[in-house]
Motif scaffolding. Structure first.
Motif, short mmCIF file in Angstrom:
data_model
loop_
_atom_site.label_atom_id
_atom_site.label_comp_id
_atom_site.label_asym_id
_atom_site.label_seq_id
_atom_site.Cartn_x
_atom_site.Cartn_y
_atom_site.Cartn_z
N GLY A 412 26.28 -17.03 -18.52
CA GLY A 412 26.32 -15.87 -17.63
C GLY A 412 25.09 -15.00 -17.75
O GLY A 412 24.54 -14.54 -16.74
N VAL A 413 24.64 -14.77 -18.98
CA VAL A 413 23.43 -13.98 -19.18
C VAL A 413 22.22 -14.69 -18.58
O VAL A 413 21.35 -14.07 -17.95
N GLY A 414 22.15 -16.02 -18.75
CA GLY A 414 21.05 -16.78 -18.14
C GLY A 414 21.04 -16.65 -16.64
O GLY A 414 19.98 -16.46 -16.02
N LEU A 415 22.22 -16.77 -16.01
CA LEU A 415 22.29 -16.58 -14.56
C LEU A 415 21.90 -15.17 -14.16
O LEU A 415 21.25 -14.96 -13.12
N GLY A 416 22.30 -14.18 -14.97
CA GLY A 416 21.93 -12.80 -14.66
C GLY A 416 20.44 -12.57 -14.71
O GLY A 416 19.86 -11.91 -13.84
N ILE A 417 19.79 -13.16 -15.73
CA ILE A 417 18.33 -13.02 -15.83
C ILE A 417 17.66 -13.69 -14.63
O ILE A 417 16.72 -13.13 -14.04
N ALA A 418 18.13 -14.89 -14.27
CA ALA A 418 17.54 -15.57 -13.11
C ALA A 418 17.73 -14.76 -11.83
O ALA A 418 16.82 -14.65 -11.00
N THR A 419 18.90 -14.15 -11.68
CA THR A 419 19.15 -13.33 -10.49
C THR A 419 18.26 -12.09 -10.48
O THR A 419 17.73 -11.70 -9.43
N ALA A 420 18.09 -11.47 -11.67
CA ALA A 420 17.23 -10.28 -11.74
C ALA A 420 15.80 -10.62 -11.36
O ALA A 420 15.12 -9.86 -10.65
N VAL A 421 15.31 -11.77 -11.82
CA VAL A 421 13.95 -12.20 -11.46
C VAL A 421 13.86 -12.46 -9.96
O VAL A 421 12.88 -12.05 -9.29
N ALA A 422 14.88 -13.11 -9.41
CA ALA A 422 14.87 -13.39 -7.97
C ALA A 422 14.89 -12.10 -7.15
O ALA A 422 14.18 -11.98 -6.14
N VAL A 423 15.69 -11.13 -7.58
CA VAL A 423 15.75 -9.85 -6.88
C VAL A 423 14.40 -9.14 -6.94
O VAL A 423 13.92 -8.58 -5.94
N ALA A 424 13.76 -9.19 -8.11
CA ALA A 424 12.45 -8.54 -8.25
C ALA A 424 11.42 -9.19 -7.34
O ALA A 424 10.64 -8.51 -6.67
N LEU A 425 11.42 -10.53 -7.32
CA LEU A 425 10.47 -11.22 -6.45
C LEU A 425 10.76 -10.93 -4.98
O LEU A 425 9.84 -10.78 -4.16
N HIS A 426 12.04 -10.86 -4.64
CA HIS A 426 12.41 -10.56 -3.25
C HIS A 426 11.90 -9.17 -2.86
O HIS A 426 11.36 -8.99 -1.75
N ARG A 427 12.05 -8.22 -3.76
CA ARG A 427 11.58 -6.86 -3.45
C ARG A 427 10.06 -6.82 -3.32
O ARG A 427 9.51 -6.13 -2.46
N LEU A 428 9.38 -7.58 -4.21
CA LEU A 428 7.92 -7.60 -4.12
C LEU A 428 7.44 -8.26 -2.84
O LEU A 428 6.38 -7.93 -2.31
N SER A 429 8.24 -9.24 -2.36
CA SER A 429 7.82 -9.96 -1.16
C SER A 429 8.22 -9.23 0.13
O SER A 429 7.72 -9.57 1.20
N ARG A 430 9.11 -8.25 0.02
CA ARG A 430 9.55 -7.53 1.22
C ARG A 430 8.55 -6.42 1.54
O ARG A 430 8.80 -5.24 1.37
N THR A 431 7.40 -6.83 2.01
CA THR A 431 6.35 -5.89 2.37
C THR A 431 6.15 -5.93 3.88
O THR A 431 5.87 -7.01 4.43
N ARG A 432 6.28 -4.78 4.52
CA ARG A 432 6.16 -4.72 5.97
C ARG A 432 4.73 -4.31 6.31
O ARG A 432 4.23 -3.27 5.86
N ILE A 433 4.07 -5.13 7.10
CA ILE A 433 2.68 -4.88 7.48
C ILE A 433 2.61 -4.84 9.00
O ILE A 433 2.99 -5.83 9.67
N THR A 434 2.16 -3.73 9.55
CA THR A 434 2.09 -3.55 11.01
C THR A 434 0.68 -3.17 11.43
O THR A 434 -0.12 -2.65 10.64
N HIS A 435 0.41 -3.44 12.71
CA HIS A 435 -0.90 -3.10 13.28
C HIS A 435 -0.69 -2.45 14.64
O HIS A 435 0.15 -2.89 15.44
N GLU A 436 -1.42 -1.36 14.88
CA GLU A 436 -1.37 -0.70 16.18
C GLU A 436 -2.69 0.00 16.43
O GLU A 436 -3.45 0.31 15.51
N GLU A 437 -2.95 0.28 17.72
CA GLU A 437 -4.17 0.95 18.13
C GLU A 437 -3.80 2.27 18.79
O GLU A 437 -2.94 2.30 19.67
N ASP A 438 -4.43 3.37 18.33
CA ASP A 438 -4.10 4.66 18.90
C ASP A 438 -4.90 4.90 20.17
O ASP A 438 -5.73 4.07 20.59
N THR A 439 -4.65 6.05 20.82
CA THR A 439 -5.30 6.34 22.10
C THR A 439 -6.80 6.51 21.95
O THR A 439 -7.55 6.33 22.91
N GLY A 440 -7.26 6.83 20.77
CA GLY A 440 -8.71 6.99 20.57
C GLY A 440 -9.42 5.71 20.24
O GLY A 440 -10.62 5.73 19.96
#
Length: 792
Positions: A412-440
């Protein structure tokens, strides 16, 4: 940001027999009455729980008493936590029960000895603090899974049956067990639970008389009396003669299985002991009575003490030993002042095992099962679930708990550690990158989230949407950027500029962190946004005097005539910082500030320091809103009462903090490279023609002290002051503490033992804090990880 105040350790002379700014003197070995009474309270809790845990594991009942005695005598004397109580713990119940089923009791004892040796080795390797890096969600999930397993197993004994070997088997057989309930066992168990839950809620005078008796002892005693008086025929405790007590033999079984068993015992026992030691430190620090200095736990020594205790317990045929939170918290609440309480509780266990055997043999096993079942249910803590929910770690908690219940603790502890690593990687990978051009015609690339190598491909694709030669702004709204992302961003920036475009990168605070500078390298780095004030903020293509400045009303203010470019940039920096606070910080602290607004300020510390802009009190003390009552002035001076040219504002702040807010400590903090100190050295004020000169006259006694006229010169531990300025800064802290003692409000609290004074020196260039300690005026370094000192 830590919003929970943690008061400075109380070292007032009235309570610890020391100088107001030093550590407590070493006391001689004597037995305090508080330790005796606390040891009895802990003994009364430990006795029934030790028997109950032994019953739950399937070990000989005497094994629980052996582990409790060894935990008190060995771990209590040799461990690194003064007030922690060790013994058999519910957290190891499932592990031990599985080992007994697979290998037998005597081999389990040998495994306990080997696990203790492993703990001892880890303690000498000084890896104790690394165990605290395990996510709390994993630890809480492990304990919850163990609690569910314990509760289901003991429920069968409560109903008068026998538990199965696994959780699923216990669940499958539960309907049949309910159909053939043993009335006597159920009645005895129900009475145990009723007394256990209602003992602390007894009303009136009866409650005041009864509360000193531990609820666990009262519950078992009531059930025993009921079963005896009613003549119920129930299985009872049966302690055989100590002459027939089983001792360990050489372990027998597959090597890999034995190694896994040793690893499991080592891991669970170590983590639980270290977490319990940290919790005991917090309880001891928050305790107001008795006002005795309790040293912080030495976690490596604690791990070595636990290892020795497990080696001895296993060798004597006892259960595995670990730090126990329930008994430790009872020890703190009972007023223990030294490790003598823990050791004495072990002595009482030994005497009970030798003298009280006829009494212990009267206890029904159903009562012990009900007691342990209640402990198992309590291990599934609602507060823990709320905490992991708030930190978005429910998945880690749930997977760990489910793994422990269905597969076992180590799995159970091994599964918990693996899940914690997966959650951390998921958070690191959840990066939103957008592009837009303003009126100027300006292109904006916004990055929301942590910028790591996982997001580099998406970042590159979006950056290439910016046309050649265009004006571009990249806004980073994350707290972390790794090297791969930084290199990618810098390469694109240099390439875009070489093609005739402009490329600016701004941090969360709104300030730029990579200007289109003449040099390729910038003085700033994206991951240190607080350093933005070092950068040139001149907008390319826009004269600074024409740049808009946000106003308090939310509009803009043109920099008109008379406004210098520097003033305009300063206005933009202020507005940008406030805007960043409203966007990023305000949502996180709004709830806490609303609570402080309702309840009013309740700081525990008065922090008096210099007005120097480089001295960020919240940063160097790890404090948050409501933690410190801060007074700042030029030179961190405290005019003595009645001083000529005195400033009543400082005295008023001291009186308000001490008499109205009732702070528990006052700290005077000086620092290196102090302008006031330099002024005192270069041109000591004489006539006092200006307000600054009149104010600095309060620092003249510090000059006298620096020359050695008022006793030994202050110094830093390990070295003498680097120069005359550092010597005067240290002397000034000591002198201002003397001035502070002359104030009537402070002197009164010192005499009552209700306040402590502390001296502190902060070396700005080294980012190093020193605390005044000992009888001599010596400032000792505060090492990373220490808990003594100025904390919020």
């Amino acid at each position: 940001m830590n919003l929970s105040p943690r008061p400075l350790p109380d070292t007032s002379p009235a309570t610890s027999g020391q100088s107001p700014h030093g550590p407590p003197r070493t006391r001689g070995p004597r037995l305090a009455g508080a330790d005796v009474s606390a040891s009895i309270a802990v003994f009364l809790i430990a006795l029934p729980l030790s028997l109950g845990i032994a019953l739950a594991t399937g070990a000989p009942l005497q094994a629980g008493l052996v582990a409790a005695a060894v935990g008190g005598l060995v771990a209590g004397r040799l461990g690194g936590s003064v007030l922690q109580v060790s013994g058999p713990a519910a957290g190891l119940t499932v592990v031990t029960a599985e080992l007994i089923q697979h290998y037998g009791w005597r081999t389990t004892c040998a495994i306990t000895v080997l696990a203790g040796a492993a703990q001892l080795a880890l303690g000498f390797l000084r890896v104790a603090r690394s165990a605290l890096a395990v996510s709390p969600a994993i630890v809480h999930g492990m304990l919850a899974g163990i609690g569910v397993t314990i509760a289901l197993a003991q429920l069968h004994i409560v109903l008068g049956g026998t538990p199965e070997s696994s959780v699923l088997a216990n669940l499958e057989s539960l309907p049949g067990q309910l159909a053939r309930v043993h009335p006597a066992a159920l009645a005895t168990s129900a009475l145990t639970l009723l007394v256990l839950l209602g003992w602390s809620r007894l009303p009136g005078g009866l409650g005041r008389i009864a509360r000193p008796v531990p609820a666990a002892l009262a519950a078992v005693a009531a059930a025993t009396a009921f079963a005896s008086l009613a003549g119920l025929r129930l299985p009872r405790v049966d302690l055989p003669s100590w002459s027939s007590h089983a001792l360990p033999h050489l372990p027998e079984g597959p090597v890999l299985g034995l190694l896994a068993a040793v690893l499991t015992i080592t891991l669970v026992a170590s983590v639980e002991s270290l977490l319990s030691a940290v919790a005991v430190d917090k309880l001891a620090t928050a305790r107001t009575e008795p006002r005795v200095h309790i040293p912080r736990a030495d976690l490596d020594r604690e791990l070595r003490g636990q290892g020795l205790a497990n080696m001895v317990s296993g060798a004597l045929g006892g259960l595995p030993v670990t730090g126990v939170a329930v008994r430790s918290s009872a020890n703190v609440r009972a007023g223990a002042v030294s490790r003598n309480s823990t050791v004495l509780h072990g002595v009482w266990i030994v005497l009970a095992a030798l003298v009280l055997v006829p009494v212990l043999d009267l206890i029904p096993l159903a009562a012990l099962a009900a007691l342990v079942m209640a402990v198992g249910v309590q291990m599934v803590s609602i507060n823990h679930i709320r905490t992991v929910t708030r930190h978005r770690e429910v998945a880690v908690y749930a997977v760990t708990a489910a793994g422990v219940i269905l597969l076992g603790v180590l799995e159970g502890v091994g599964l918990g550690i693996a899940t914690a690593v997966a959650v951390a990687l998921h958070r690191l990978s959840r990066t939103r990158i957008t592009h837009e051009e303003d009126t100027g015609g300006r292109h904006h690339v916004r990055v929301r989230g942590q910028l790591t190598f996982l997001a580099v491909p998406r970042l590159s694709r979006v950056l290439h949407l910016v046309p050649r030669g265009a004006d571009a702004l990249v806004e980073l709204d994350g707290s972390f950027m790794d090297h791969a992302a930084y290199e990618s961003l810098q390469d694109w920036q240099n390439s875009h500029r070489s093609q005739g475009g402009t490329a600016e990168i701004s941090a969360r605070s709104g300030g730029r962190i990579a200007e289109p500078a003449r040099a390729v390298l910038s003085c700033c780095r994206p991951w240190t946004a607080w350093r933005n004030h070092h950068c040139d903020r001149t907008d390319k293509g826009r004269p600074p005097a024409e740049a808009p400045v946000a106003t308090a009303a939310g509009g803009t203010e043109a920099t008109g005539a008379g406004r210098t470019p520097e003033a305009a940039r300063s206005g933009r920096q202020l507005a940008s910082g406030i805007s960043a606070f409203q966007r990023d910080t305000a949502p996180r602290v709004r709830e806490e500030l609303a609570r402080l607004a309702r309840e009013g300020q309740r700081p525990t510390q008065l922090f008096l320091t210099c007005a120097d802009s480089r001295l960020v009190t919240s940063m160097i003390t790890s404090s948050g809103p409501g933690d410190l009552f801060v007074v700042r002035n030029v030179g961190n001076l405290v005019p003595p009462p009645g001083a000529e040219g005195g400033d009543d504002s400082v005295a008023a702040a001291i009186d308000y903090a001490v008499d109205v807010l009732e702070v528990q400590s006052v700290t005077v903090c000086g620092h290196s490279d102090c302008g006031a100190v330099q002024a005192l050295l270069n041109a000591p004020p004489a006539g006092g023609s200006s307000p600054l000169e009149r104010w600095l006259r309060h620092g003249l006694p510090s000059l006298v002290r620096a020359k050695g006229a008022e006793g030994p010169r202050p110094r830093l531990a390990g070295r003498e002051p680097a120069d005359a300025a550092e010597l005067l800064s240290l002397s000034n802290v000591v002198q201002q503490l003397e001035h502070l003692r002359r104030h009537e409000s402070v002197a009164k609290r010192l005499a009552e033992g209700r306040i402590a004074l502390h001296g502190m020196y902060f070396h700005v260039g080294e980012a190093q804090a020193y605390l005044l300690s000992g009888e001599e005026p010596v400032f000792s370094v505060v090492a990373p990880g220490e808990r003594e000192g100025v904390h919020a």
